[in-house]
Design an enzyme around this catalytic site. Sequence first.
Site, PDB file in Angstrom:
ATOM      1  CE  LYS A  41       8.308   6.708  13.268  1.00 14.04           C
ATOM      2  NZ  LYS A  41       7.557   5.685  12.503  1.00 14.04           N
ATOM      3  CB  THR A  71      -0.937   0.035   1.225  1.00 16.19           C
ATOM      4  OG1 THR A  71      -0.181   0.319   2.404  1.00 16.19           O
ATOM      5  CG2 THR A  71      -1.678  -1.281   1.394  1.00 16.19           C
ATOM      6  CE1 TYR A  91       9.848  10.198  12.428  1.00 16.70           C
ATOM      7  CE2 TYR A  91      11.922  10.057  13.632  1.00 16.70           C
ATOM      8  CZ  TYR A  91      11.026   9.516  12.732  1.00 16.70           C
ATOM      9  OH  TYR A  91      11.294   8.305  12.141  1.00 16.70           O
TER      10      TYR A  91
END
Length: 256
Positions: free
Chosen positions: A144, A31, A140
């Site tokens: 995570k 995908t 960021y």
Amino acid sequence: MPTVLITGCSSGFGLAAAKLFLHQGWKVIATMRTPDPTCLPENDKLTMLPLDITSAQSIRHVVKEAGAIDVLVNNAGFGAPVPVELTSVVTAQQLMNTNVLGTLSLTQAFLPLMRERKSGVIINVSSSVTTKAMPLIGLYRASKAALNAWSESLSIEVRPFGIRVHIVLPGRSPETKFGENARAHFAGMDDPAYGQMVREFIQSVGESNSPVTHADDVANAIFAIAHNPDAPLYTAAGEDAGLWLKEAQQHSPFAY
């Protein structure tokens, strides 16, 4: 024949993983936001589907088309090197919506199918920066770290249903679009306080002589986890990631 669905297959880790699983004879559902039939070789075991993991409608379409799968690899993500002080709410929301909530939504959509079959493997591609503080990637890193946190809890919750959850920690890679995204989404290039720091960071992405992570490192780690029922919760992928994880384990042996 087992089936794996991999997100973010247009380049980098996702593309390398899709190629490896196909080479090993798996059925692969690759995908990406805009499917590109030229990025993967023609194969009767390959299905390409459009997917925006931040769109509920897009997720519903993919789940309907894919049906039951054996392995879900949540690789799609977004990164931007921005000083914490200069991080806009819009950028922070994009990081969280993609790396945390988008991945969560896709995982939630496939879990009922896995529970029904009493089997399944979920592999979340996080980042080794969660093991080590660095400048310019505070939000960021936070996104995570949040991915790691709910993955840890999920691994306990779904274990009774025969479902495994694992987290892969890649290091810095010259083969991803992080540098490209950096140039497109960073803030602070001309800021008097952070400008030089930002420029040096962007220039250093993929140009360092120190150990780095290659896309094949991540693909091999993902493939090994898919086959190993005894794989650990965390797996470092890449020479630099391995060093950082080892350091983190030495400082906090119960964290990873």
